[in-house]
Design a protein around this motif. Structure first.
Motif, PDB file in Angstrom:
ATOM      1  N   TYR A  18       0.837  -1.199   0.000  1.00  0.00           N
ATOM      2  CA  TYR A  18       0.000   0.000   0.000  1.00  0.00           C
ATOM      3  C   TYR A  18       0.874   1.252   0.000  1.00  0.00           C
ATOM      4  O   TYR A  18       2.097   1.189   0.107  1.00  0.00           O
ATOM      5  CB  TYR A  18      -0.931  -0.004   1.215  1.00  0.00           C
ATOM      6  CG  TYR A  18      -1.937  -1.130   1.208  1.00  0.00           C
ATOM      7  CD1 TYR A  18      -2.748  -1.349   0.097  1.00  0.00           C
ATOM      8  CD2 TYR A  18      -2.088  -1.970   2.302  1.00  0.00           C
ATOM      9  CE1 TYR A  18      -3.673  -2.383   0.084  1.00  0.00           C
ATOM     10  CE2 TYR A  18      -3.004  -3.013   2.298  1.00  0.00           C
ATOM     11  CZ  TYR A  18      -3.787  -3.208   1.183  1.00  0.00           C
ATOM     12  OH  TYR A  18      -4.693  -4.222   1.165  1.00  0.00           O
ATOM     13  N   THR A  20       0.920   3.783   2.240  1.00  0.00           N
ATOM     14  CA  THR A  20       1.341   4.357   3.514  1.00  0.00           C
ATOM     15  C   THR A  20       1.800   3.268   4.474  1.00  0.00           C
ATOM     16  O   THR A  20       1.399   2.101   4.356  1.00  0.00           O
ATOM     17  CB  THR A  20       0.182   5.139   4.168  1.00  0.00           C
ATOM     18  OG1 THR A  20      -0.883   4.230   4.485  1.00  0.00           O
ATOM     19  CG2 THR A  20      -0.333   6.223   3.229  1.00  0.00           C
ATOM     20  N   ALA A  22       1.007   3.019   7.640  1.00  0.00           N
ATOM     21  CA  ALA A  22      -0.102   2.575   8.483  1.00  0.00           C
ATOM     22  C   ALA A  22      -0.896   1.458   7.810  1.00  0.00           C
ATOM     23  O   ALA A  22      -1.257   0.463   8.447  1.00  0.00           O
ATOM     24  CB  ALA A  22      -1.010   3.757   8.818  1.00  0.00           C
ATOM     25  N   GLU A  23      -1.169   1.614   6.514  1.00  0.00           N
ATOM     26  CA  GLU A  23      -1.916   0.585   5.796  1.00  0.00           C
ATOM     27  C   GLU A  23      -1.119  -0.707   5.692  1.00  0.00           C
ATOM     28  O   GLU A  23      -1.662  -1.809   5.858  1.00  0.00           O
ATOM     29  CB  GLU A  23      -2.273   1.085   4.396  1.00  0.00           C
ATOM     30  CG  GLU A  23      -3.313   2.194   4.372  1.00  0.00           C
ATOM     31  CD  GLU A  23      -3.583   2.684   2.964  1.00  0.00           C
ATOM     32  OE1 GLU A  23      -4.746   2.649   2.538  1.00  0.00           O
ATOM     33  OE2 GLU A  23      -2.614   3.094   2.288  1.00  0.00           O
ATOM     34  N   ASN A  24       0.168  -0.601   5.426  1.00  0.00           N
ATOM     35  CA  ASN A  24       1.011  -1.793   5.316  1.00  0.00           C
ATOM     36  C   ASN A  24       1.121  -2.523   6.645  1.00  0.00           C
ATOM     37  O   ASN A  24       1.057  -3.760   6.708  1.00  0.00           O
ATOM     38  CB  ASN A  24       2.406  -1.404   4.816  1.00  0.00           C
ATOM     39  CG  ASN A  24       2.400  -0.987   3.361  1.00  0.00           C
ATOM     40  OD1 ASN A  24       1.600  -1.484   2.567  1.00  0.00           O
ATOM     41  ND2 ASN A  24       3.279  -0.073   2.999  1.00  0.00           N
ATOM     42  N   ALA A  26      -1.030  -2.448   9.113  1.00  0.00           N
ATOM     43  CA  ALA A  26      -2.326  -3.068   9.406  1.00  0.00           C
ATOM     44  C   ALA A  26      -2.517  -4.353   8.610  1.00  0.00           C
ATOM     45  O   ALA A  26      -3.025  -5.361   9.125  1.00  0.00           O
ATOM     46  CB  ALA A  26      -3.450  -2.073   9.097  1.00  0.00           C
ATOM     47  N   GLU A  27      -2.087  -4.355   7.335  1.00  0.00           N
ATOM     48  CA  GLU A  27      -2.228  -5.553   6.512  1.00  0.00           C
ATOM     49  C   GLU A  27      -1.319  -6.677   6.999  1.00  0.00           C
ATOM     50  O   GLU A  27      -1.711  -7.847   7.006  1.00  0.00           O
ATOM     51  CB  GLU A  27      -1.905  -5.202   5.060  1.00  0.00           C
ATOM     52  CG  GLU A  27      -2.064  -6.363   4.088  1.00  0.00           C
ATOM     53  CD  GLU A  27      -3.494  -6.819   3.914  1.00  0.00           C
ATOM     54  OE1 GLU A  27      -3.709  -7.946   3.427  1.00  0.00           O
ATOM     55  OE2 GLU A  27      -4.425  -6.049   4.280  1.00  0.00           O
ATOM     56  N   LYS A  30      -2.863  -8.204  10.031  1.00  0.00           N
ATOM     57  CA  LYS A  30      -4.047  -8.988   9.658  1.00  0.00           C
ATOM     58  C   LYS A  30      -3.646 -10.340   9.079  1.00  0.00           C
ATOM     59  O   LYS A  30      -4.206 -11.373   9.451  1.00  0.00           O
ATOM     60  CB  LYS A  30      -4.874  -8.194   8.651  1.00  0.00           C
ATOM     61  CG  LYS A  30      -6.096  -8.936   8.121  1.00  0.00           C
ATOM     62  CD  LYS A  30      -6.827  -8.118   7.072  1.00  0.00           C
ATOM     63  CE  LYS A  30      -7.993  -8.896   6.474  1.00  0.00           C
ATOM     64  NZ  LYS A  30      -8.695  -8.126   5.412  1.00  0.00           N
ATOM     65  N   ASP A 133       6.833   5.287   3.352  1.00  0.00           N
ATOM     66  CA  ASP A 133       5.606   5.631   2.639  1.00  0.00           C
ATOM     67  C   ASP A 133       5.783   5.487   1.129  1.00  0.00           C
ATOM     68  O   ASP A 133       6.893   5.411   0.609  1.00  0.00           O
ATOM     69  CB  ASP A 133       5.180   7.058   2.983  1.00  0.00           C
ATOM     70  CG  ASP A 133       4.603   7.149   4.389  1.00  0.00           C
ATOM     71  OD1 ASP A 133       3.959   6.177   4.817  1.00  0.00           O
ATOM     72  OD2 ASP A 133       4.822   8.173   5.063  1.00  0.00           O
TER      73      ASP A 133
END
Length: 519
Positions: A18, A20, A22-24, A26-27, A30, A133
């Motif tokens: 991703y 950012t 934060a998105e990476n 979170a993934e 998960k 990022d």
């Protein structure tokens, strides 16, 4: 059933990173189920300007001391001196990532990361992923985990010879082999096998000695393996062997580096599996399982004598109980009269026929043998020895079995430990029981029929295209028989086995000034 398929799909999914951090992050959490051993350090670098990085690693697999040092260096970066883009007020992700790479270059090679599959693969084998990022990410190899040191072999001990053995680390094992073979043509190919474990499997051979067609066949069979995981070399052995319906092993294995080095120098191929100290060797012949590394570390006459003893022990372990059952049941006239009277007096009070006696004693010994292997070492030996003596003496005293049967089973048990390779010992243990059944049913005729069936089966076996009973069944290569039942002096074995090394057959070149050639 559908819920069990979701994790496999997530692991195998290949999707780009991703934009950012934060998105990476979170993934990653998960996909890895918020596992507690996956550590993610989110660093904020501030010195007039702000920039962020995330360091991802697996606790216990990566070098945490080096990670702490690297993280400290990242935090101490003075961003005020960094080159900035003209249209940005804050340092851009590309410049941040570049600075992080420059600091990481001192810790090892750097690998660019573009998708989650590659990132997770690196992290789960002990690498460290650094995220920035805008899809900027790279990995550093900082693997460091506990591993067993090089110790003495436990299953192949010798009186004279090297005392080191393989470990569970494939890199340690390849180093132990290269320590003995300093030859540039010793090549190593590494592949990952197992959808979930992604185990490193190495194919090692001497280019110019090993048959190229056999190397290609080994490579092809390993590439065709489609399994969830490889936890030991036995998985590879069963997947690439010629047939699964034979009690005889067609792939040799050893935990001794000197044995593997010697096999490579004969033109064979070694298969190393990460996570196990046992290395596979192909092709493997029946005679290979009867040879010990110590045969080559002492004089040829002593080695030949010990080999003859091994073959005698093999026939005792295979045919001892069945011959006793056949002779005492059907062919008493073959025994001397005093011995026949002694056996008859011993069996006078036993309620079972000789076959049942043999089965009872053999099964009892096998149980004691397996129990001794599984028990703690401090009591295993004592229990197995005492148990054997007490049970055998009590069985004779109770009239369940005869004393002669205890002697026969004891000799069989001792002879079964004479084999240098444990795998062939298991084969003899398996074949002993059907031969006993044939002896009880048809006497010596049944034993001969059983042996004829075994020989016929052996004649039809092969290991990667090489006849299993070579060189005895190939009259064009009888020169290879110099190192079979007997071992001739080294100067007499000038050529490598012709069935393996066809391109470079000469291994011992005589020197004209050598004292061996003075005659």
């Amino acid at each position: 059933m559908g819920s069990s398929d979701k994790p496999n799909q997530a692991v195998g999914e290949c999707s780009p990173l991703y934009g950012t951090i934060a998105e990476n992050v979170a993934e990653i959490k998960k996909r890895l189920g918020h596992s507690s051993d996956i550590k993610i350090l989110e660093l904020e670098m501030s010195a007039g300007r702000m920039a962020k990085l995330a360091v991802v690693f697996t606790e216990g697999l990566a070098d945490q001391v080096a990670i702490a040092e690297y993280s400290k260096l990242l935090m101490e970066i003075d961003l005020s001196d960094a080159e900035l883009s003209e249209d940005r007020k804050r340092i851009g992700p590309e410049a941040t990532c570049q600075l992080a790479k420059e600091l990481a270059s001192g810790y090892g090679p750097i690998l660019e990361l573009k998708d989650f599959e590659g990132l997770l693969d690196i992290v789960l084998i002990g690498g460290v992923a650094v995220l920035s990022d805008w899809n900027q990410a790279f990995a550093i190899s900082l693997q460091k985990f506990k591993e067993r040191s090089v110790t003495e072999p436990t299953t192949e001990s010798v009186v004279r010879g090297p005392k080191d053995s393989f470990t569970e680390s494939i890199r340690t094992n390849t180093a132990l082999i290269r320590r003995r073979v300093h030859y540039p043509s010793l090549w190593l190919e590494t592949k990952k096998v197992g959808r979930m474990t992604k185990t490193d499997v190495g194919i090692m051979y001497v280019n110019g000695l090993a048959d190229e067609s056999v190397v290609a066949e080994v490579r092809n069979r390993i590439e065709k393996i489609d399994i969830d995981g490889i936890l030991e070399s036995g998985y590879i052995e069963e997947a690439i062997q010629e047939t699964s319906y034979s009690p005889f092993p067609t792939i040799y294995n050893s935990e001794r580096p000197d044995v593997i080095a010697a096999e490579l120098l004969e033109g064979k191929i070694a298969i190393l599996v990460d996570g196990t100290p046992f290395v596979l060797v192909v092709p493997a012949l029946l005679i290979s399982f009867m040879h010990s590394p110590e045969d080559y570390y002492q004089r040829y006459d002593i080695s030949s004598l010990i080999r003859i003893l091994r073959f005698i022990g093999m026939f005792i372990a295979l045919l001892g109980p069945s011959m006793y059952v056949a002779v005492t049941t059907y062919h008493q006239e073959m025994l001397p009269t005093p011995l026949l009277i002694s056996l008859a007096s011993q069996r006078e009070g036993t309620p079972f026929p000789a076959f049942i006696e043999a089965v009872i004693m053999e099964v009892t010994f096998e149980i004691l043998r397996e129990a001794g292997l599984r028990m703690p070492r401090t009591i295993g030996t004592a229990v197995s020895v005492v148990g054997t003596l007490v049970i055998g003496q009590a069985a004779v005293a109770a009239g369940i079995v005869s004393a002669a049967m205890v002697i026969v089973v004891s000799m069989t048990a001792i002879s079964s430990f004479i084999f240098p390779a444990y795998s062939i010992s298991n084969t003899i243990r398996m074949l002993r029981f059907p031969l006993m059944g044939l002896a009880a049913s048809f006497g010596l005729v049944g034993v001969f029929v059983g042996m004829l069936g075994i020989i016929t089966h052996l004649a039809g076996l092969s290991s990667f295209g090489i006849p299993y009973t070579s060189p005895f069944t190939r009259m064009d290569n009888m020169g290879d028989a110099k190192d079979t039942i007997f071992r001739l002096p080294l100067r007499a074995m000038r050529k490598r086995p012709a069935v393996f090394a066809k391109q470079n057959p000469i291994r011992y070149r005589r020197n004209q000034s050598s004292p061996n050639d003075s005659s």
